[in-house]
Enzyme design. Structure first.
Site, PDB file in Angstrom:
ATOM      1  N   LEU A 123       6.381   4.848   7.371  1.00  0.00           N
ATOM      2  CA  LEU A 123       7.589   5.478   6.846  1.00  0.00           C
ATOM      3  C   LEU A 123       7.297   6.171   5.510  1.00  0.00           C
ATOM      4  CD1 LEU A 123      10.719   5.826   7.083  1.00  0.00           C
ATOM      5  CD2 LEU A 123      10.947   3.679   5.844  1.00  0.00           C
ATOM      6  N   ARG A 266      -6.817 -32.506 -15.108  1.00  0.00           N
ATOM      7  CA  ARG A 266      -7.163 -31.962 -16.423  1.00  0.00           C
ATOM      8  C   ARG A 266      -6.654 -32.883 -17.544  1.00  0.00           C
ATOM      9  NH1 ARG A 266     -10.547 -28.721 -19.281  1.00  0.00           N
ATOM     10  NH2 ARG A 266      -9.488 -27.777 -21.055  1.00  0.00           N
ATOM     11  N   GLU A 340       8.617  -3.430   1.634  1.00  0.00           N
ATOM     12  CA  GLU A 340       9.834  -3.568   2.461  1.00  0.00           C
ATOM     13  C   GLU A 340      11.095  -3.479   1.613  1.00  0.00           C
ATOM     14  OE1 GLU A 340       8.799  -3.236   5.186  1.00  0.00           O
ATOM     15  OE2 GLU A 340       7.076  -4.479   5.655  1.00  0.00           O
ATOM     16  N   THR A 342      11.942  -2.500  -2.734  1.00  0.00           N
ATOM     17  CA  THR A 342      11.662  -3.158  -4.015  1.00  0.00           C
ATOM     18  C   THR A 342      12.804  -4.112  -4.371  1.00  0.00           C
ATOM     19  OG1 THR A 342      12.786  -1.458  -5.297  1.00  0.00           O
ATOM     20  CG2 THR A 342      10.451  -1.088  -4.853  1.00  0.00           C
TER      21      THR A 342
HETATM   22  C1  LIG Z   1       0.432  -2.756  -0.609  1.00  0.00           C
HETATM   23  C2  LIG Z   1       1.544  -1.923  -0.052  1.00  0.00           C
HETATM   24  C3  LIG Z   1       1.767  -1.898   1.307  1.00  0.00           C
HETATM   25  C4  LIG Z   1       2.775  -1.063   1.834  1.00  0.00           C
HETATM   26  N1  LIG Z   1       2.959  -1.009   3.201  1.00  0.00           N
HETATM   27  C5  LIG Z   1       3.820  -0.087   3.708  1.00  0.00           C
HETATM   28  C6  LIG Z   1       3.910   0.110   5.129  1.00  0.00           C
HETATM   29  O1  LIG Z   1       3.269  -0.565   5.919  1.00  0.00           O
HETATM   30  N2  LIG Z   1       4.722   1.107   5.588  1.00  0.00           N
HETATM   31  C7  LIG Z   1       5.467   1.881   4.750  1.00  0.00           C
HETATM   32  O2  LIG Z   1       6.175   2.761   5.239  1.00  0.00           O
HETATM   33  N3  LIG Z   1       5.430   1.697   3.402  1.00  0.00           N
HETATM   34  C8  LIG Z   1       4.617   0.736   2.874  1.00  0.00           C
HETATM   35  N4  LIG Z   1       4.536   0.566   1.504  1.00  0.00           N
HETATM   36  C9  LIG Z   1       5.356   1.387   0.641  1.00  0.00           C
HETATM   37  C10 LIG Z   1       6.491   0.607   0.007  1.00  0.00           C
HETATM   38  O3  LIG Z   1       7.491   0.363   0.949  1.00  0.00           O
HETATM   39  C11 LIG Z   1       6.969   1.464  -1.173  1.00  0.00           C
HETATM   40  O4  LIG Z   1       5.946   1.384  -2.164  1.00  0.00           O
HETATM   41  C12 LIG Z   1       8.288   0.981  -1.733  1.00  0.00           C
HETATM   42  O5  LIG Z   1       9.330   1.229  -0.826  1.00  0.00           O
HETATM   43  C13 LIG Z   1       8.615   1.668  -3.065  1.00  0.00           C
HETATM   44  O6  LIG Z   1       8.439   3.045  -2.977  1.00  0.00           O
HETATM   45  P1  LIG Z   1       7.567   3.808  -4.097  1.00  0.00           P
HETATM   46  O7  LIG Z   1       6.278   3.084  -4.234  1.00  0.00           O
HETATM   47  O8  LIG Z   1       7.490   5.243  -3.721  1.00  0.00           O
HETATM   48  O9  LIG Z   1       8.371   3.609  -5.427  1.00  0.00           O
HETATM   49  P2  LIG Z   1       9.649   4.457  -5.895  1.00  0.00           P
HETATM   50  O10 LIG Z   1      10.655   4.526  -4.796  1.00  0.00           O
HETATM   51  O11 LIG Z   1       9.168   5.735  -6.490  1.00  0.00           O
HETATM   52  O12 LIG Z   1      10.197   3.519  -7.029  1.00  0.00           O
HETATM   53  C14 LIG Z   1       9.700   3.502  -8.378  1.00  0.00           C
HETATM   54  C15 LIG Z   1      10.578   2.552  -9.176  1.00  0.00           C
HETATM   55  O13 LIG Z   1      11.932   3.045  -9.184  1.00  0.00           O
HETATM   56  C16 LIG Z   1      12.820   2.016  -8.726  1.00  0.00           C
HETATM   57  N5  LIG Z   1      13.935   2.643  -8.005  1.00  0.00           N
HETATM   58  C17 LIG Z   1      13.883   3.585  -7.031  1.00  0.00           C
HETATM   59  N6  LIG Z   1      15.110   3.897  -6.599  1.00  0.00           N
HETATM   60  C18 LIG Z   1      15.970   3.113  -7.304  1.00  0.00           C
HETATM   61  C19 LIG Z   1      17.401   2.950  -7.332  1.00  0.00           C
HETATM   62  N7  LIG Z   1      18.212   3.649  -6.520  1.00  0.00           N
HETATM   63  N8  LIG Z   1      17.930   2.034  -8.197  1.00  0.00           N
HETATM   64  C20 LIG Z   1      17.123   1.313  -9.039  1.00  0.00           C
HETATM   65  N9  LIG Z   1      15.786   1.435  -9.062  1.00  0.00           N
HETATM   66  C21 LIG Z   1      15.207   2.312  -8.214  1.00  0.00           C
HETATM   67  C22 LIG Z   1      11.977   1.124  -7.815  1.00  0.00           C
HETATM   68  O14 LIG Z   1      12.512  -0.180  -7.671  1.00  0.00           O
HETATM   69  C23 LIG Z   1      10.644   1.139  -8.574  1.00  0.00           C
HETATM   70  O15 LIG Z   1      10.681   0.197  -9.606  1.00  0.00           O
HETATM   71  C24 LIG Z   1       3.572  -0.297   0.965  1.00  0.00           C
HETATM   72  C25 LIG Z   1       3.365  -0.353  -0.425  1.00  0.00           C
HETATM   73  C26 LIG Z   1       2.366  -1.155  -0.937  1.00  0.00           C
HETATM   74  C27 LIG Z   1       2.146  -1.182  -2.420  1.00  0.00           C
END
Ligand SMILES: Cc1cc2nc3c(=O)[nH]c(=O)nc-3n(C[C@H](O)[C@H](O)[C@H](O)COP(=O)(O)OP(=O)(O)OC[C@H]3O[C@@H](n4cnc5c(N)ncnc54)[C@H](O)[C@@H]3O)c2cc1C
Length: 356
Positions: A123, A266, A340, A342
């Site tokens: 996704l 410990r 899945e 944040t």
């Molecule tokens: C190790 C790992 C495995 C993963 N596996 C998969 C997978 O198998 N399939 C897949 O599709 N994805 C996967 N992901 C992606 C994961 O689902 C996303 O990283 C996650 O949804 C967050 O998206 P982003 O990293 O783009 O952060 P962003 O969406 O850019 O968020 C950045 C920050 O802004 C905050 N934020 C964003 N929107 C809001 C809001 N409306 N209100 C408050 N805060 C907000 C977030 O909480 C975060 O702190 C994986 C990620 C990692 C690190």
């Protein structure tokens, strides 16, 4: 809340516990140090039928329910967080297939699951994380085939999976209603693996970029119909989020067990550090929080991060070193607040439900 497990669930839990103590625990340390996908643990888990658990009996699976899957994820959280994440990526494709899969798709992909083949949930994109409706990957209909172009980022099991569930825009400008879901095999022409990520934790799992260049799939590979994809993605994540609660409890319990053992061994100021009330209260709070977290994903993942961080504290300077597993547990725990959805997105969903 007390859930009585069935005999089958207890046998599965005990089998995983034995495998965990005998083999997974050691393999987890090795794959973390090597920063390499843990093929051996995957093989061992396939041998006991873990990846076929959710597939319907009709297709050769065990039709396991959410409680069974949560039990499995709790044990994996304890012994092998990387394989917990590997299983989560696979499980996220189960509910979309149940809810939206036509007979062809259900037969093809549930049968693959039942044969212990591994799936990947594609996704997230470079510009679309929490805001999943802003995807750029496109699917256009050419004759009887959908042609898919785009790049997916941070895909768990990317490059090691046997099949992929891929979300793409079929209705530009329609936002969440313009996204559809496609299933495809790993050897489909035009699908390739990009960057393999170097991660802070869960280093025995593989997270990769997946590139789609003129990937062609027949119409029956679409799941749930045109524009129905995003709802199915959220349904898939809902099932997995229950399991993530179990995963968090398992990992936090593993860290707490390490702390209890260490506190007895410990000695400082002429006695075991277990006799210091400040530390006693810390472990008492950890135990309470783990118990309270057993039914709550968001609470559970934040709890797991807190517990693993505090356990490193209990180990003092040794907690910061790689001689004990607790620094690895703290690194592994961080992903639970991100993947899945944040923790912020979970708070957002809860607040929306309260205020609507
Ligand atoms: C190790 C790992 C495995 C993963 N596996 C998969 C997978 O198998 N399939 C897949 O599709 N994805 C996967 N992901 C992606 C994961 O689902 C996303 O990283 C996650 O949804 C967050 O998206 P982003 O990293 O783009 O952060 P962003 O969406 O850019 O968020 C950045 C920050 O802004 C905050 N934020 C964003 N929107 C809001 C809001 N409306 N209100 C408050 N805060 C907000 C977030 O909480 C975060 O702190 C994986 C990620 C990692 C690190």
């Amino acid at each position: 809340m007390c859930i009585e497990f069935t005999e089958e669930q207890k046998i599965l839990r005990d089998t995983l516990r034995k495998l965990g103590k005998d083999k997974l625990e050691r393999l987890t340390v090795e794959s973390d140090r090597a920063d390499k996908f843990d093929h051996e643990s995957l093989r061992l888990l396939k041998e006991i039928g873990i990846f076929g658990l959710p597939a319907p009996v009709k297709y050769g699976g065990s039709e396991a329910n959410a409680t069974t899957l949560t039990i499995v994820l709790e044990e994996l959280g304890y012994f092998s967080p990387s394989m917990g994440c590997t299983l989560i990526g696979h499980l996220a494709l189960v509910r979309p297939l149940f809810l939206g899969g036509n007979e062809f798709l259900a037969e093809r992909y549930f049968t693959k699951m039942a044969k212990e083949e591994l799936g990947a949930f594609c996704l997230t994109e470079p510009e679309a994380g929490s805001d999943a409706a802003s995807l750029k990957t496109k699917a256009s209909l050419e004759g009887d085939e959908w042609v898919i172009n785009g790049t997916k980022r941070f895909i768990t099991n990317g490059g090691v999976a046997d099949f992929y569930g891929v979300w793409a825009v079929t209705g530009p400008g329609k936002g969440a209603d313009g996204i559809s879901l496609f299933y495809m095999d790993r050897d489909v022409k035009g699908l390739s693996v990009g960057k393999i990520e170097e991660k802070m934790g869960i280093r025995g799992s593989q997270t990769a970029e997946m590139i789609f260049e003129d990937v062609r799939v027949a119409k029956e590979y679409m799941c749930g119909g045109v524009g129905k994809g995003l709802k199915l993605a959220f349904e898939g994540l809902d099932l997995v989020r229950c399991g993530l609660g179990g995963f968090s409890c398992g990992l936090a319990q593993a860290a707490l067990d390490q702390a209890i053992q260490y506190m007895k061994e410990r000695h400082q100021f002429g006695r075991p550090i277990a006799q210091f009330q400040g530390l006693q209260f810390m472990v008492a709070n950890m135990a309470m929080n783990i118990e309270a977290a057993r039914a709550l994903k968001c609470f559970a993942s934040d709890m797991c991060m807190r517990v693993t961080t505090d356990v490193v504290q209990i180990f003092g300077g040794y907690g910061y070193m790689k001689d004990y597993p607790v620094e690895r547990m703290m690194r592994d725990a961080k992903i639970l607040q991100i993947v899945e959805g944040t923790s912020q997105i979970h708070h957002h969903i809860i607040a929306k439900n309260l205020l609507s």
